[in-house]
Write an enzyme that holds these catalytic residues in place. Sequence first.
Site, mmCIF file in Angstrom:
data_model
loop_
_atom_site.group_PDB
_atom_site.id
_atom_site.type_symbol
_atom_site.label_atom_id
_atom_site.label_comp_id
_atom_site.label_asym_id
_atom_site.label_seq_id
_atom_site.Cartn_x
_atom_site.Cartn_y
_atom_site.Cartn_z
ATOM 1 N N HIS A 89 -0.765 23.273 -5.190
ATOM 2 C CA HIS A 89 -1.324 24.478 -4.096
ATOM 3 C C HIS A 89 -1.169 22.892 -3.869
ATOM 4 O O HIS A 89 -1.982 21.824 -3.474
ATOM 5 C CB HIS A 89 -2.222 24.199 -4.125
ATOM 6 N N CYS A 96 1.417 28.801 -0.647
ATOM 7 C CA CYS A 96 1.066 27.192 -0.384
ATOM 8 C C CYS A 96 1.561 26.262 -1.829
ATOM 9 O O CYS A 96 0.707 25.826 -1.771
ATOM 10 C CB CYS A 96 -0.389 27.320 -0.583
ATOM 11 N N ASP A 130 -8.389 20.398 -10.986
ATOM 12 C CA ASP A 130 -7.903 21.437 -10.347
ATOM 13 C C ASP A 130 -7.496 23.297 -11.046
ATOM 14 O O ASP A 130 -6.350 22.634 -11.448
ATOM 15 C CB ASP A 130 -6.290 21.793 -8.503
ATOM 16 N N GLN A 176 -7.161 27.697 -10.954
ATOM 17 C CA GLN A 176 -5.682 29.024 -11.830
ATOM 18 C C GLN A 176 -5.904 28.675 -13.387
ATOM 19 O O GLN A 176 -5.101 29.079 -14.379
ATOM 20 C CB GLN A 176 -4.382 28.876 -11.576
ATOM 21 N N LYS A 192 -11.424 33.564 -7.925
ATOM 22 C CA LYS A 192 -10.528 33.685 -8.685
ATOM 23 C C LYS A 192 -10.747 33.903 -9.560
ATOM 24 O O LYS A 192 -10.710 34.532 -10.677
ATOM 25 C CB LYS A 192 -9.878 32.595 -8.882
HETATM 26 N N1 PLP Z 1 -5.578 25.549 -5.646
HETATM 27 C C1 PLP Z 1 -4.726 26.671 -6.988
HETATM 28 C C2 PLP Z 1 -3.523 26.286 -7.946
HETATM 29 C C3 PLP Z 1 -4.637 27.177 -6.188
HETATM 30 O O1 PLP Z 1 -4.048 28.584 -6.713
HETATM 31 C C4 PLP Z 1 -5.850 27.888 -5.238
HETATM 32 C C5 PLP Z 1 -5.707 29.179 -4.301
HETATM 33 O O2 PLP Z 1 -4.861 29.934 -4.527
HETATM 34 C C6 PLP Z 1 -6.345 26.777 -4.487
HETATM 35 C C7 PLP Z 1 -5.804 25.839 -5.061
HETATM 36 C C8 PLP Z 1 -6.936 27.344 -3.481
HETATM 37 O O3 PLP Z 1 -8.111 28.225 -3.785
HETATM 38 P P1 PLP Z 1 -9.834 28.597 -2.597
HETATM 39 O O4 PLP Z 1 -7.980 29.551 -1.147
HETATM 40 O O5 PLP Z 1 -9.733 29.554 -3.061
HETATM 41 O O6 PLP Z 1 -10.070 27.339 -2.409
#
Ligand code: PLP
Length: 417
Positions: free
Chosen positions: A134, A375, A211, A214, A237
């Site tokens: 991401h 993203c 990270d 998900q 999430k």
């Molecule tokens: N990392 C992953 C794999 C994501 O799917 C997301 C959000 O979709 C993020 C990071 C960023 O999360 P946040 O926007 O809640 O900070």
Amino acid sequence: MESNLKTNINEEILNIEKIRNDFPILKQLIHNKPLCYLDNAASTQKPQIVIDTINNFYSTTNSNIHRGVHYLSEKSTQAFENARIKVKDFINAKSEKEIIFTSGTTASINLVAQSFGRKYLNEDDEIIVTTMEHHSNIVPWQLLCDEKNANLKVVKINDIGELLLDSLNDLISEKTKLISVMHVSNTLGTINPIKEIIKIAHQNNVPVLLDAAQSIQHIEIDVQELDCDFLAFSGHKIYGPTGIGILYGKENLLDEMPPFMGGGDMISKVTFEETTFNELPFKFEAGTSNIAGAIGLGAAIDYVKSIGIENIKEYETNLLNAATDAVKEIPGIKIIGNAKEKTSVLSFVIDNIHPHDIGTFLDFEGVAIRTGHHCTQPLMDFFKIPATSRASFAFYNTLEEVEQLTIALKKTIEVFN
Ligand code: PLP
């Protein structure tokens, strides 16, 4: 709607009717159709208990934390710190000191980049990420590398969306200062072999940031068993509120790291000549935290635990398999991301129809999916596509909704062709 899908979903796994009743938003009609919410990877819906907990906090307890001696401040502080213990227990961290409240995954990763990264990264050093990350696990490292004249290295993937671990073995060296990798891909649904990655990293004395944006809502996570060094996730999430997230870090690492932001709460003593910093975890929580958000996240974790993450995983896997089988049968659809280990995400493209048109058409059928690059633009470049359509599942989704999705997709193709 009666489902014709033949699957092995065991209705005994979860009491779906009861669960759906817990989520008031799901009762709506959208464009006169039952809401079929399949955008859970972007954000999940909130059970009544989370909504009530936040409402109750503001109605009865609201006050700033840590600095007050009055009744409400003490109650507020207690509730906030209790939420920290819930998070600690949920991911099996050793100590509450290892749980930092942030505003989300993005903020957590930036904290590590700006604190750990600034301290330990030197010219020509390297950070390793993967092709499927991401943007929030790419850009913070690029900013850091630009500042330090360091380099970002990228682990490659194969055509079905799995990491090529050999490529990690080739990249890792004495210049590597951190590997930052997603547990589950938000675009492909791939579950990455994180145990193996952590093993390889630690054999080379390199720490790993996971990270878990998900994965935290789908897969049991035990940070001690995984032995990851940092872990980041977002409250919204995992059925909690927006604006709250977690950075887990091993205590010895966090202890050695400098503060990221300065301000109230993170200090021990301030004079104009010198400031000393508060102990963990407060050293990294400058300013007034999202108190209601943290307490809401605690309620969301309690709720998820009451259903059981193993049950959730089993149910959602069945749902994903049913959706994959059904969507595969539709002529003109190609699934993007066919890893052997997947969870809850079904990305696809349809010949000659732009994903945004698919998303708009589906919306009129009551089906909420996400379309775009999610993203993950470098990943889109890898697959040589500008965007995908993505249906992502939660445990409140049903087989009937899988059918609603497939019927809507067939209609879309009919109309556009
Ligand atoms: N990392 C992953 C794999 C994501 O799917 C997301 C959000 O979709 C993020 C990071 C960023 O999360 P946040 O926007 O809640 O900070």
